[in-house]
Scaffold this motif. Structure first.
Motif, short mmCIF file in Angstrom:
data_model
loop_
_atom_site.label_atom_id
_atom_site.label_comp_id
_atom_site.label_asym_id
_atom_site.label_seq_id
_atom_site.Cartn_x
_atom_site.Cartn_y
_atom_site.Cartn_z
N THR A 47 0.81 -1.17 -0.11
CA THR A 47 0.02 -0.17 -0.06
C THR A 47 0.70 1.08 -0.05
O THR A 47 1.74 1.24 0.83
CB THR A 47 -0.87 -0.03 1.17
OG1 THR A 47 -1.71 -1.35 1.40
CG2 THR A 47 -1.94 1.30 1.00
N ALA A 48 0.79 1.95 -0.93
CA ALA A 48 1.52 3.20 -1.05
C ALA A 48 0.68 4.56 -0.93
O ALA A 48 -0.16 4.52 -1.36
CB ALA A 48 2.28 3.53 -2.56
N PHE A 49 1.71 5.44 0.10
CA PHE A 49 0.71 6.86 0.53
C PHE A 49 1.58 7.80 -0.57
O PHE A 49 2.79 7.78 0.00
CB PHE A 49 0.75 6.91 1.74
CG PHE A 49 0.02 6.04 2.65
CD1 PHE A 49 -1.29 6.18 2.78
CD2 PHE A 49 0.64 4.65 2.98
CE1 PHE A 49 -1.98 5.06 3.35
CE2 PHE A 49 -0.17 3.74 3.34
CZ PHE A 49 -1.68 4.05 3.88
N ILE A 50 1.01 8.57 -1.36
CA ILE A 50 1.62 9.50 -2.16
C ILE A 50 1.22 10.98 -1.81
O ILE A 50 -0.02 11.18 -1.81
CB ILE A 50 1.50 9.27 -3.57
CG1 ILE A 50 1.85 7.92 -4.07
CG2 ILE A 50 2.08 10.30 -4.53
CD1 ILE A 50 1.73 7.36 -5.51
N ARG A 51 2.07 11.79 -1.42
CA ARG A 51 1.68 13.25 -1.24
C ARG A 51 2.69 14.10 -1.80
O ARG A 51 3.77 13.89 -2.12
CB ARG A 51 1.76 13.42 0.35
CG ARG A 51 2.98 13.52 1.04
CD ARG A 51 2.84 13.64 2.65
NE ARG A 51 4.04 13.82 3.40
CZ ARG A 51 4.83 14.55 3.32
NH1 ARG A 51 4.64 16.05 2.83
NH2 ARG A 51 6.11 14.55 4.06
N LYS A 52 2.21 15.29 -1.90
CA LYS A 52 3.04 16.39 -2.50
C LYS A 52 4.18 16.87 -1.71
O LYS A 52 3.84 17.02 -0.51
CB LYS A 52 2.19 17.41 -3.25
CG LYS A 52 1.02 17.16 -3.92
CD LYS A 52 0.36 18.49 -4.45
CE LYS A 52 -0.84 18.11 -5.30
NZ LYS A 52 -2.03 19.21 -5.35
N LEU A 53 5.35 17.03 -2.08
CA LEU A 53 6.28 17.64 -1.26
C LEU A 53 6.15 19.12 -1.27
O LEU A 53 6.40 19.62 0.00
CB LEU A 53 7.74 17.31 -1.90
CG LEU A 53 8.08 15.93 -1.64
CD1 LEU A 53 9.61 15.94 -2.29
CD2 LEU A 53 8.10 15.44 -0.41
N GLN A 54 5.54 19.65 -2.39
CA GLN A 54 5.26 21.10 -2.22
C GLN A 54 3.81 21.38 -2.83
O GLN A 54 3.42 20.72 -3.39
CB GLN A 54 6.22 22.03 -3.25
CG GLN A 54 7.79 21.78 -2.98
CD GLN A 54 7.90 22.29 -1.53
OE1 GLN A 54 7.45 23.41 -0.87
NE2 GLN A 54 9.11 21.83 -0.90
#
Length: 255
Positions: A47-54
């Protein structure tokens, strides 16, 4: 909180094949408990959680070479879109010959009297690679019953965290043809058998490149779901792994 959620089958172009993974897009950092609750709910090995760094980053934004860079707990991962799949940029991991007597009990417990042609060890990944005899074919590897249950009890030193079984491809055999086959087992971390494993091909790629005298290869992982990878060893000491991807579910997760 409502989060976009996808289930993607990787290293395949066909739904319900390849390696299934849940992908969750998050705007803000979630705590570790939330990560674990969501992963258990998805009930998949990844399960991958992807969020923006900026805040200005755009998940759908394309750059000049169609490449996205992900900052992960294991380091940077670069992925780029190709005409017929997605290419992942990985380091190569060398292996060294492994003395049979040191791992004989483990191999015997896992595959019984199956004939073994070569044994290698990757200290970087703690994977033991066992090449089966060239006298076997793909059907043998696919149907081989591997006993993973006792392996963590047999190997308790922490040296081995995964077992790769691999087999040379069959020239002039099935279509499409593959240069080599593999299966992967990691009961030490709770994975009896992984459907398709990109990271093991960072070990298998350089090994089979040397054995076959090729820099471009096609591989098939012989799990019940099955998956295929195109492997390209680069002059800079890295490897490109290309595979298809099929989105089989798209929705919203409410937490």
């Amino acid at each position: 909180m409502k989060l976009p959620m996808f289930i993607v089958d990787a290293f395949t172009a066909t739904a319900f094949r390849g390696n299934p993974a849940a992908v969750c897009l998050v705007e803000n950092t979630l705590d570790e408990d939330s990560h674990q609750h969501i992963a258990r709910e998805m009930n998949l090995s990844e399960t991958a959680f992807i969020r923006k760094l900026q805040p200005t980053d755009n998940f759908t934004q394309k750059n000049t070479n169609n490449t996205l860079t992900f900052v992960t707990m294991s380091g940077e991962l670069k992925a780029r879109r190709a005409e017929d799949g997605i290419v992942l940029d990985f380091p190569l991991y060398p292996t060294s010959p492994q003395d049979l007597h040191e791992v004989e009990d483990l191999i015997k417990a896992a595959i019984g009297d199956t004939l073994v042609q070569d044994i290698r060890y990757s200290p970087d990944t703690k994977n033991l690679m066992v090449r089966l005899s060239d006298s076997y074919n793909r059907s043998f590897l696919e149907t081989l019953k591997v006993n993973t249950e006792p392996l963590p009890r047999i190997e308790q030193t922490g040296k081995v965290k995964g077992l790769i079984l691999t087999l040379k491809g069959e020239p002039g055999g099935r279509t499409p043809q593959y240069d080599f086959y593999s299966r992967y087992f990691a009961p030490w971390v709770g994975v009896a058998e992984d459907p398709v494993t990109g990271s093991t091909h960072t070990i298998l790629g350089p090994y089979w490149s040397e054995e076959l005298g090729k820099k471009e290869m096609r591989a098939f992982q012989c799990s019940r779901r099955g998956g295929e990878l195109d492997i390209s060893l680069r002059p800079d000491g890295r490897v490109d792994l290309k595979g298809g991807a099929a989105i089989v579910l798209e929705g919203t997760l409410t937490v």
